[in-house]
Design a protein around this motif. Structure first.
Motif, PDB file in Angstrom:
ATOM      1  N   UNK A 149       0.813  -1.214   0.000  1.00 38.47           N
ATOM      2  CA  UNK A 149       0.000   0.000   0.000  1.00 38.47           C
ATOM      3  C   UNK A 149       0.847   1.265   0.000  1.00 38.47           C
ATOM      4  N   UNK A 150       2.048   1.198   0.620  1.00 37.84           N
ATOM      5  CA  UNK A 150       2.865   2.412   0.661  1.00 37.84           C
ATOM      6  C   UNK A 150       3.453   2.763  -0.700  1.00 37.84           C
TER       7      UNK A 150
ATOM      8  N   UNK B  65      -8.752  -3.230  -5.702  1.00 43.61           N
ATOM      9  CA  UNK B  65      -7.390  -2.987  -5.239  1.00 43.61           C
ATOM     10  C   UNK B  65      -6.773  -4.307  -4.811  1.00 43.61           C
ATOM     11  N   UNK B  66      -5.595  -4.584  -5.334  1.00 44.21           N
ATOM     12  CA  UNK B  66      -4.862  -5.804  -4.999  1.00 44.21           C
ATOM     13  C   UNK B  66      -3.494  -5.408  -4.468  1.00 44.21           C
ATOM     14  N   UNK B  67      -3.147  -5.893  -3.279  1.00 45.01           N
ATOM     15  CA  UNK B  67      -1.847  -5.591  -2.690  1.00 45.01           C
ATOM     16  C   UNK B  67      -1.192  -6.889  -2.242  1.00 45.01           C
ATOM     17  N   UNK B  68       0.015  -7.122  -2.723  1.00 47.05           N
ATOM     18  CA  UNK B  68       0.711  -8.384  -2.459  1.00 47.05           C
ATOM     19  C   UNK B  68       1.055  -8.540  -0.982  1.00 47.05           C
ATOM     20  N   UNK B  69       1.774  -7.578  -0.421  1.00 48.25           N
ATOM     21  CA  UNK B  69       2.284  -7.723   0.947  1.00 48.25           C
ATOM     22  C   UNK B  69       1.189  -7.775   2.000  1.00 48.25           C
TER      23      UNK B  69
ATOM     24  N   UNK C 218      -1.873  -8.752   1.465  1.00 51.33           N
ATOM     25  CA  UNK C 218      -2.864  -9.772   1.079  1.00 51.33           C
ATOM     26  C   UNK C 218      -4.257  -9.164   0.933  1.00 51.33           C
ATOM     27  N   UNK C 219      -4.317  -7.992   0.326  1.00 52.25           N
ATOM     28  CA  UNK C 219      -5.602  -7.324   0.098  1.00 52.25           C
ATOM     29  C   UNK C 219      -6.107  -7.660  -1.297  1.00 52.25           C
ATOM     30  N   UNK C 220      -7.347  -8.112  -1.353  1.00 48.45           N
ATOM     31  CA  UNK C 220      -8.004  -8.414  -2.626  1.00 48.45           C
ATOM     32  C   UNK C 220      -9.470  -8.034  -2.471  1.00 48.45           C
ATOM     33  N   UNK C 221      -9.836  -6.856  -2.974  1.00 42.92           N
ATOM     34  CA  UNK C 221     -11.197  -6.363  -2.763  1.00 42.92           C
ATOM     35  C   UNK C 221     -12.228  -7.062  -3.637  1.00 42.92           C
TER      36      UNK C 221
ATOM     37  N   UNK D  71     -12.932 -10.073  -3.044  1.00 44.22           N
ATOM     38  CA  UNK D  71     -13.542 -10.980  -2.077  1.00 44.22           C
ATOM     39  C   UNK D  71     -14.244 -10.191  -0.977  1.00 44.22           C
ATOM     40  N   UNK D  72     -15.164 -10.845  -0.280  1.00 43.17           N
ATOM     41  CA  UNK D  72     -15.883 -10.202   0.822  1.00 43.17           C
ATOM     42  C   UNK D  72     -14.912  -9.792   1.925  1.00 43.17           C
ATOM     43  N   UNK D  73     -13.943 -10.663   2.219  1.00 41.18           N
ATOM     44  CA  UNK D  73     -12.964 -10.354   3.261  1.00 41.18           C
ATOM     45  C   UNK D  73     -12.116  -9.151   2.863  1.00 41.18           C
ATOM     46  N   UNK D  74     -11.752  -9.094   1.583  1.00 42.97           N
ATOM     47  CA  UNK D  74     -10.958  -7.968   1.102  1.00 42.97           C
ATOM     48  C   UNK D  74     -11.723  -6.665   1.166  1.00 42.97           C
ATOM     49  N   UNK D  75     -13.012  -6.716   0.810  1.00 50.50           N
ATOM     50  CA  UNK D  75     -13.840  -5.508   0.875  1.00 50.50           C
ATOM     51  C   UNK D  75     -14.019  -5.047   2.316  1.00 50.50           C
TER      52      UNK D  75
END
Length: 238
Positions: free
Chosen positions: A89-90, A114-118, A120-123, A125-129
């Motif tokens: 994210x940074x 938004x997808x972030x590797x470090x 583990x964000x993947x919007x 999915x419900x968890x990512x959102x």
């Protein structure tokens, strides 16, 4: 240069975004080549179509006005990509306030993913959102908290008769130290008279006309207008 388009239906199209601000970041695994490799590996692992990788080299995260980032956001708006993929994210921003703006304008309500590797964000999915909603809420809370602290500090300065920026209010002038306000007797007399007339029940327009008849003038040497009188009457004395 763009990447070949996939013919596979319903496949997420992502634009990779990578950034470095200094050469020293290469020592922490944040070089452009390292980020590019991680973005490609993530896309391959999760079956994501990588339509492009945009780069901001030697640019700080203190502003969102970066060519590569703005192009990535533009691709989301134009539906040329479904998501932005970053290593962390940074790479987008180091500012909580700016992150909140990005989440609100670009990654909410189906605008883009938004997808972030470090992190583990993947919007997608419900968890990512849920996670991005929490991060966004924290960003908004922090922004509000900063605003409250700033307002409180400004009020405290005013109670001390300190200058808080902008045009000094009618009845005062900035002292020689450039920090403290000092009363201007002529203007203070006009302020007192305006408030006296208001206490007698006159309207702002009537007060302005009465002051003009009595010879009161503003800083420009002209009669005070109704709006100026309203500010004078309603402002608290410093």
């Amino acid at each position: 240069m763009g990447f070949p388009r996939s013919k596979r239906p319903n496949r997420t199209r992502a634009v990779g975004y990578i950034r470095v601000s200094t050469d020293q970041q290469a020592d922490r695994g944040l070089s452009l080549s390292a980020q590019r490799a991680k973005v490609r590996a993530y896309a391959k692992l999760h079956d994501i179509e990588l339509v492009d990788i945009l780069v901001d080299a030697g640019l700080s995260a203190t502003t969102l006005e970066r060519p590569g980032l703005q192009r990535a956001l533009q691709m989301l708006r134009r539906r040329e990509a479904d998501a932005i993929l970053v290593v962390a994210l940074d790479r987008l921003t180091r500012s909580v306030h700016d992150l909140g703006l990005l989440l609100k304008k670009a990654f909410r309500d189906g605008r883009g993913e938004l997808l972030s590797v470090n992190e583990s964000i993947d919007t997608r999915s419900a968890a990512g959102r849920l996670l991005i909603h929490i991060i966004g809420s924290v960003a908004e809370w922090e922004s509000s908290r900063i605003g409250e602290r700033t307002s409180a500090a400004m009020r405290e300065l005013k109670t001390q008769g300190r200058y808080t920026g902008g045009i000094t209010k009618f009845g005062f002038e900035l002292g020689p130290d450039g920090q403290h306000l000092h009363p201007v007797p002529r203007e203070q007399a006009i302020v007192a008279r305006a408030r006296e007339l208001r206490a007698l029940g006159l309207t702002m327009r009537e007060i302005a006309l009465r002051l003009e008849v009595e010879g009161a003038r503003g800083r420009s040497g002209r009669p005070l207008r109704e709006g100026q009188v309203q500010r004078i009457v309603r402002e608290e004395a410093a």
